[in-house]
Enzyme design. Structure first.
Site, mmCIF file in Angstrom:
data_model
loop_
_atom_site.group_PDB
_atom_site.id
_atom_site.type_symbol
_atom_site.label_atom_id
_atom_site.label_comp_id
_atom_site.label_asym_id
_atom_site.label_seq_id
_atom_site.Cartn_x
_atom_site.Cartn_y
_atom_site.Cartn_z
ATOM 1 N N GLU A 88 0.819 -1.198 0.000
ATOM 2 C CA GLU A 88 0.000 0.000 0.000
ATOM 3 C C GLU A 88 0.851 1.244 0.000
ATOM 4 O OE1 GLU A 88 -1.462 -1.824 3.821
ATOM 5 O OE2 GLU A 88 -1.759 0.279 4.248
ATOM 6 N N CYS A 108 8.218 -6.240 6.560
ATOM 7 C CA CYS A 108 9.484 -5.703 7.054
ATOM 8 C C CYS A 108 9.995 -6.636 8.136
ATOM 9 C CB CYS A 108 9.253 -4.305 7.646
ATOM 10 S SG CYS A 108 10.766 -3.491 8.233
ATOM 11 N N CYS A 112 10.279 -3.185 14.730
ATOM 12 C CA CYS A 112 9.992 -2.054 15.627
ATOM 13 C C CYS A 112 8.650 -2.283 16.317
ATOM 14 C CB CYS A 112 9.973 -0.737 14.844
ATOM 15 S SG CYS A 112 11.542 -0.360 14.041
ATOM 16 N N CYS A 115 5.308 -0.450 15.098
ATOM 17 C CA CYS A 115 5.019 -0.409 13.669
ATOM 18 C C CYS A 115 4.206 -1.605 13.193
ATOM 19 C CB CYS A 115 6.333 -0.333 12.904
ATOM 20 S SG CYS A 115 6.089 -0.247 11.130
ATOM 21 N N GLY A 160 8.586 -1.578 4.799
ATOM 22 C CA GLY A 160 9.923 -2.034 4.435
ATOM 23 C C GLY A 160 11.028 -1.123 4.906
ATOM 24 N N ASN A 291 1.228 7.096 15.975
ATOM 25 C CA ASN A 291 -0.090 6.621 15.528
ATOM 26 C C ASN A 291 -0.327 5.293 16.210
ATOM 27 O OD1 ASN A 291 -0.763 8.591 13.488
ATOM 28 N ND2 ASN A 291 0.944 7.723 12.333
ATOM 29 N N CYS A 334 -1.470 3.411 8.350
ATOM 30 C CA CYS A 334 -0.976 2.051 8.096
ATOM 31 C C CYS A 334 -0.189 1.521 9.271
ATOM 32 C CB CYS A 334 -0.034 1.996 6.889
ATOM 33 S SG CYS A 334 -0.718 2.701 5.419
HETATM 34 N N1 SAH Z 1 11.980 1.365 7.655
HETATM 35 C C1 SAH Z 1 12.120 2.780 7.475
HETATM 36 C C2 SAH Z 1 10.964 3.462 6.774
HETATM 37 C C3 SAH Z 1 9.571 3.060 7.091
HETATM 38 S S1 SAH Z 1 8.579 3.819 8.266
HETATM 39 C C4 SAH Z 1 12.408 3.444 8.780
HETATM 40 O O1 SAH Z 1 12.413 2.778 9.802
HETATM 41 O O2 SAH Z 1 12.670 4.642 8.796
HETATM 42 C C5 SAH Z 1 8.595 5.516 8.194
HETATM 43 C C6 SAH Z 1 8.558 6.109 9.585
HETATM 44 O O3 SAH Z 1 7.354 5.782 10.301
HETATM 45 C C7 SAH Z 1 9.679 5.652 10.477
HETATM 46 O O4 SAH Z 1 10.226 6.774 11.121
HETATM 47 C C8 SAH Z 1 8.972 4.745 11.469
HETATM 48 O O5 SAH Z 1 9.703 4.592 12.647
HETATM 49 C C9 SAH Z 1 7.676 5.483 11.638
HETATM 50 N N2 SAH Z 1 6.573 4.741 12.227
HETATM 51 C C10 SAH Z 1 6.281 3.436 12.105
HETATM 52 N N3 SAH Z 1 5.162 3.140 12.792
HETATM 53 C C11 SAH Z 1 4.732 4.286 13.349
HETATM 54 C C12 SAH Z 1 3.628 4.627 14.162
HETATM 55 N N4 SAH Z 1 2.751 3.717 14.541
HETATM 56 N N5 SAH Z 1 3.485 5.912 14.530
HETATM 57 C C13 SAH Z 1 4.375 6.841 14.144
HETATM 58 N N6 SAH Z 1 5.428 6.600 13.387
HETATM 59 C C14 SAH Z 1 5.611 5.322 12.991
#
Ligand code: SAH
Length: 349
Positions: A88, A108, A112, A115, A160, A291, A334
């Site tokens: 997406e 991915c 984290c 995420c 990813g 989020n 997402c």
């Molecule tokens: N893998 C890469 C890019 C993907 S995510 C990275 O880690 O940077 C893009 C951003 O969204 C990253 O900063 C990630 O930490 C953040 N992110 C992921 N889930 C989130 C959430 N639930 N709320 C806020 N930021 C989030």
């Protein structure tokens, strides 16, 4: 799955055309047709050459299978890949242009804790052309052409970890910025990484001046490891050194993502420690309230806490912005940051 023609550079398509015994100008027709987001079966070339291409290559490697439109105008696209996998992406309109957020992997494996993209692990890497294909499909769906693009900015912030798919991502960046294609300037592209240090350093040497964005989300290695397993592999100090190296090689300042998590990283002491860590560096901090992802227990902070965190950074002389989420009514976030690459006001990062 057949091969993906959108993986290929103009020179590679020219070789293919020569190998097929066709006239060289066909290469330009194919390259441009693809960049316009056409299926191979709709390329304006002789049917014999079309059939030749379709024997080896996917007709439409990235298909828009659904579009969700938010009340705020943000759109979320569900794409289907040739092997049936779904990814997406989000498309956001701003005064300065329109940003497409793309995925680089199906799922991915960085793990984290906040995420959603990592919940099922990594299914596979996307090819360069599958990353590009998301942009070409949306540009076309939004009525854009090669001259008047609907997509002007790109962020690699979908599902990813871009540097866990290094070769394909670099190839994608070369193709997406190439003359004669959709030709998006590297300066209008942001690549976000959780901080894979060796790849960050290698990337600094590629000579592709995108906006390098690093997901920091903590001020010490111990605290970072609580939400980001990658912190067990790479230290914040090494990430900062790699960022400095990126600046040295490209002259581009870099950006840190810092998602504010209630009770985890958002107190005054964290803001002060972050300022101490970053003070004097050619960088910018993007704050966002986490989020909430329903499968995860972590919570975002209040707006008030976020504003206080921002004020502390600013008082300490660190350049920072608090972004707001968009498209929450369409699941634009997402569980990723996909739709939240937006800040208050209209200025650029
Ligand atoms: N893998 C890469 C890019 C993907 S995510 C990275 O880690 O940077 C893009 C951003 O969204 C990253 O900063 C990630 O930490 C953040 N992110 C992921 N889930 C989130 C959430 N639930 N709320 C806020 N930021 C989030």
């Amino acid at each position: 799955m057949k091969a993906v023609l959108q993986d290929r550079s103009f020179a590679e398509i020219a070789e293919l055309v020569a190998a097929a015994g066709e006239k060289p100008f066909r290469a330009k027709q194919i390259f441009e047709g693809i960049a316009q987001g056409r299926k191979l079966s709709a390329l304006p070339i002789p049917s014999k050459l079309r059939a030749y291409l379709l024997e080896s290559f996917e007709d439409e490697p990235v298909k828009i299978s659904e579009t969700f439109v938010s009340a705020d105008g943000t759109k979320k696209f569900l794409f289907e890949l040739a092997d049936g996998n779904l990814i997406e992406g989000v498309f956001m309109k701003y005064k300065y242009g329109n940003t497409q957020c793309v995925s680089t992997q199906v799922g991915c494996r960085m793990g984290c804790k906040f995420c959603a993209s990592t919940l099922g692990g990594r299914l596979r890497d996307l090819t360069a052309g599958e990353i590009l294909g998301q942009i070409l499909a949306v540009n076309r769906a939004e009525g854009g052409t090669l001259k008047e693009r609907a997509v002007t900015n790109v962020v690699l912030m979908g599902s990813g970890e871009p540097f866990d798919n290094y070769e394909n991502v670099v190839k994608f960046l070369r193709n997406v910025t190439a003359e004669g294609g959709i030709c998006i300037s590297a300066r209008n592209i942001s690549l976000s990484t959780c901080g894979l240090v060796p790849e960050m350093r290698a990337f600094a040497r590629e000579g592709i001046p995108v906006n390098l964005t690093v997901s920091l989300h903590a001020v010490s290695d111990e605290e970072r490891a609580r939400t980001m397993p990658i912190a067990n592999r790479y230290k914040i100090a090494d990430i900062l050194e790699a960022c400095a190296y990126y600046f040295e090689k490209t002259g581009r300042r870099y950006i840190f993502e810092y998602s504010l998590i209630e009770g985890e990283n958002a107190d005054e002491r964290h803001a002060l420690a972050l300022a101490k860590l970053l003070k004097g560096r050619p960088c910018h901090v993007n704050l966002i309230r986490l989020n909430e992802v329903k499968e995860r227990s972590l919570k975002g902070t209040s707006e008030e806490t976020a504003q206080a965190f921002l004020a502390t950074l600013e008082r300490c002389g660190v350049s920072a912005t608090l972004r707001r989420s968009m498209g929450s009514d369409i699941g634009g976030a997402c569980g990723q940051l996909r739709a939240s690459y937006i800040k208050k006001g209209e200025e650029r990062p």
